[in-house]
Write an enzyme that holds these catalytic residues in place. Sequence first.
Site, PDB file in Angstrom:
ATOM      1  N   ALA A   1       0.811  -1.222   0.000  1.00 21.59           N
ATOM      2  CA  ALA A   1       0.000   0.000   0.000  1.00 21.59           C
ATOM      3  C   ALA A   1       0.842   1.269   0.000  1.00 21.59           C
ATOM      4  O   ALA A   1       0.416   2.293  -0.546  1.00 21.59           O
ATOM      5  CB  ALA A   1      -0.940   0.001   1.208  1.00 21.59           C
ATOM      6  N   THR A   2       2.031   1.232   0.585  1.00 14.29           N
ATOM      7  CA  THR A   2       2.884   2.427   0.575  1.00 14.29           C
ATOM      8  C   THR A   2       3.221   2.832  -0.849  1.00 14.29           C
ATOM      9  O   THR A   2       3.090   4.002  -1.231  1.00 14.29           O
ATOM     10  CB  THR A   2       4.168   2.193   1.385  1.00 14.29           C
ATOM     11  OG1 THR A   2       3.836   2.066   2.773  1.00 14.29           O
ATOM     12  CG2 THR A   2       5.144   3.358   1.220  1.00 14.29           C
TER      13      THR A   2
ATOM     14  N   CYS B   1       5.067   1.406  11.411  1.00 16.80           N
ATOM     15  CA  CYS B   1       5.962   2.180  10.550  1.00 16.80           C
ATOM     16  C   CYS B   1       6.669   3.301  11.300  1.00 16.80           C
ATOM     17  O   CYS B   1       7.701   3.791  10.871  1.00 16.80           O
ATOM     18  CB  CYS B   1       5.178   2.771   9.387  1.00 16.80           C
ATOM     19  SG  CYS B   1       4.430   1.501   8.332  1.00 16.80           S
TER      20      CYS B   1
ATOM     21  N   THR C   1      10.234  -6.833 -12.642  1.00 11.66           N
ATOM     22  CA  THR C   1       9.798  -8.215 -12.782  1.00 11.66           C
ATOM     23  C   THR C   1       8.732  -8.536 -11.742  1.00 11.66           C
ATOM     24  O   THR C   1       8.920  -8.286 -10.546  1.00 11.66           O
ATOM     25  CB  THR C   1      10.989  -9.176 -12.601  1.00 11.66           C
ATOM     26  OG1 THR C   1      11.983  -8.867 -13.582  1.00 11.66           O
ATOM     27  CG2 THR C   1      10.556 -10.629 -12.752  1.00 11.66           C
TER      28      THR C   1
ATOM     29  N   GLN D   1      -6.340  -1.454   5.695  1.00 16.86           N
ATOM     30  CA  GLN D   1      -6.964  -2.126   6.834  1.00 16.86           C
ATOM     31  C   GLN D   1      -8.381  -2.606   6.545  1.00 16.86           C
ATOM     32  O   GLN D   1      -8.983  -3.267   7.387  1.00 16.86           O
ATOM     33  CB  GLN D   1      -6.988  -1.189   8.051  1.00 16.86           C
ATOM     34  CG  GLN D   1      -5.623  -0.827   8.599  1.00 16.86           C
ATOM     35  CD  GLN D   1      -4.896  -2.012   9.217  1.00 16.86           C
ATOM     36  OE1 GLN D   1      -5.490  -3.055   9.502  1.00 16.86           O
ATOM     37  NE2 GLN D   1      -3.599  -1.865   9.434  1.00 16.86           N
TER      38      GLN D   1
ATOM     39  N   HIS E   1      -0.031  -8.071   3.207  1.00 14.01           N
ATOM     40  CA  HIS E   1       0.258  -8.544   4.562  1.00 14.01           C
ATOM     41  C   HIS E   1      -0.732  -8.050   5.608  1.00 14.01           C
ATOM     42  O   HIS E   1      -0.586  -8.344   6.797  1.00 14.01           O
ATOM     43  CB  HIS E   1       1.700  -8.199   4.963  1.00 14.01           C
ATOM     44  CG  HIS E   1       1.921  -6.766   5.325  1.00 14.01           C
ATOM     45  ND1 HIS E   1       2.138  -6.356   6.615  1.00 14.01           N
ATOM     46  CD2 HIS E   1       1.993  -5.654   4.568  1.00 14.01           C
ATOM     47  CE1 HIS E   1       2.341  -5.048   6.654  1.00 14.01           C
ATOM     48  NE2 HIS E   1       2.246  -4.600   5.415  1.00 14.01           N
TER      49      HIS E   1
ATOM     50  N   ASN F   1      -5.483   2.795  10.845  1.00 14.65           N
ATOM     51  CA  ASN F   1      -4.610   1.717  11.303  1.00 14.65           C
ATOM     52  C   ASN F   1      -4.341   1.747  12.794  1.00 14.65           C
ATOM     53  O   ASN F   1      -4.019   0.718  13.400  1.00 14.65           O
ATOM     54  CB  ASN F   1      -3.280   1.748  10.543  1.00 14.65           C
ATOM     55  CG  ASN F   1      -2.565   3.086  10.674  1.00 14.65           C
ATOM     56  OD1 ASN F   1      -3.115   4.132  10.305  1.00 14.65           O
ATOM     57  ND2 ASN F   1      -1.351   3.072  11.176  1.00 14.65           N
TER      58      ASN F   1
ATOM     59  N   SER G   1      -2.616  -3.770   0.712  1.00 16.17           N
ATOM     60  CA  SER G   1      -1.397  -4.493   1.085  1.00 16.17           C
ATOM     61  C   SER G   1      -1.717  -5.940   1.374  1.00 16.17           C
ATOM     62  O   SER G   1      -2.653  -6.236   2.126  1.00 16.17           O
ATOM     63  CB  SER G   1      -0.762  -3.878   2.349  1.00 16.17           C
ATOM     64  OG  SER G   1       0.305  -3.025   2.031  1.00 16.17           O
TER      65      SER G   1
END
Length: 374
Positions: free
Chosen positions: A71-72, A325, A242, A180, A202, A152, A200
């Site tokens: 997401a960043t 973060c 890639t 989120q 994760h 978050n 994201s």
Amino acid sequence: MTTYLDCNATTPVSPDVAELVMHFMVEEYGNSGSRTHEFGLTAKKAVEQAREQVSKVVAADKSEVYFTSGATESNNIAILGLLDFGNEVNKKHIITSPIEHKAVLEPIAYAAKKGFEVTYLPVDGSGIIKLKDLEAALRPDTLLVSLMHINNETGSIQNLEGICDVLKEHKAYLHVDAAQSFGKYSEALQNQRIDLISISGHKVYAPKGIGALIARRRGYEKIPLTPIMYGGGQEKGLRPGTLPVSLIAGLGLAAENAYKNAEKWRSACLIIKEDILRCLSGLDYVINGDNSAAHVLNISIKGLNSEAAMVALKGLIAVSNGSACTSQSYSASHVLEAMGLDDERIDSAIRISWCHMTKDIPLMDIKERIRGLL
């Protein structure tokens, strides 16, 4: 054994997702850009299947899904990728809020250095913007509105439907950081007025290092994004490099799992939340962000410093006092400050977050250790 209660920082990877990722790492390890042999064709097929799986969650077309590292990166492409267009058409106004993730606030701060004007909408004590403030902030030269869906740190849920209604007749692009909420509260993300969605892997039981930007077309018009990196031309030239086929396949399966099970998983998370709140009864605490999602709880216990609490709870549970973060900085939460909370309440804030796979929370032991600190 320590119980993991920091799922807003990162979720565990689902076993079936991990198995699929390993399969594409060890057995079907072709490059999706290699079109001269079956390994490459198998890889390309896996990528396109994942694109379809991700798009289905938010009712987008699979051609509108661009894979990124998370997401960043998606946030950076969504925000910085519009600046050239903004300069070209002389629309240099951006609207956001002060409780956004740093992955939104910092690119917007960069835009401000490049001559863009930024309006930060205030939030109330629950971390929610007022729709009338958004309406009042809109201008003819507003290029972009960038607002998080679920915060978050607190889990506070913004009214996306209302935001979309306000923007109905305006041409500003709407970007939603859905790290989120994707796969958890996806219904609101299906609103076709949302132009850009960042996700994201994760945060939704897939590995770290993979995410996506959904960029919806307006009719037949693509969003005029300029790439922020160059070289290779992958992802239709918007995001070169890639493609990590194994991670993409894992994100695809995680998205499909979430699409099928979101309601059931949300119910499981609500049960855990109710159990935690029962455990806290008798303690002098307050919830920060009282309209929070099912999988997160941010609380302040009177007289209890969050750093001391986390040390005392180490070995029992893993929790945090803010965004992963920025956890190394030990600075006050910009989210809680923007919500107008006092210093004592901010200093005692603890974020507890979990998922449908969370088990064996030692609730009574937690309560006893907290009482021992008071």
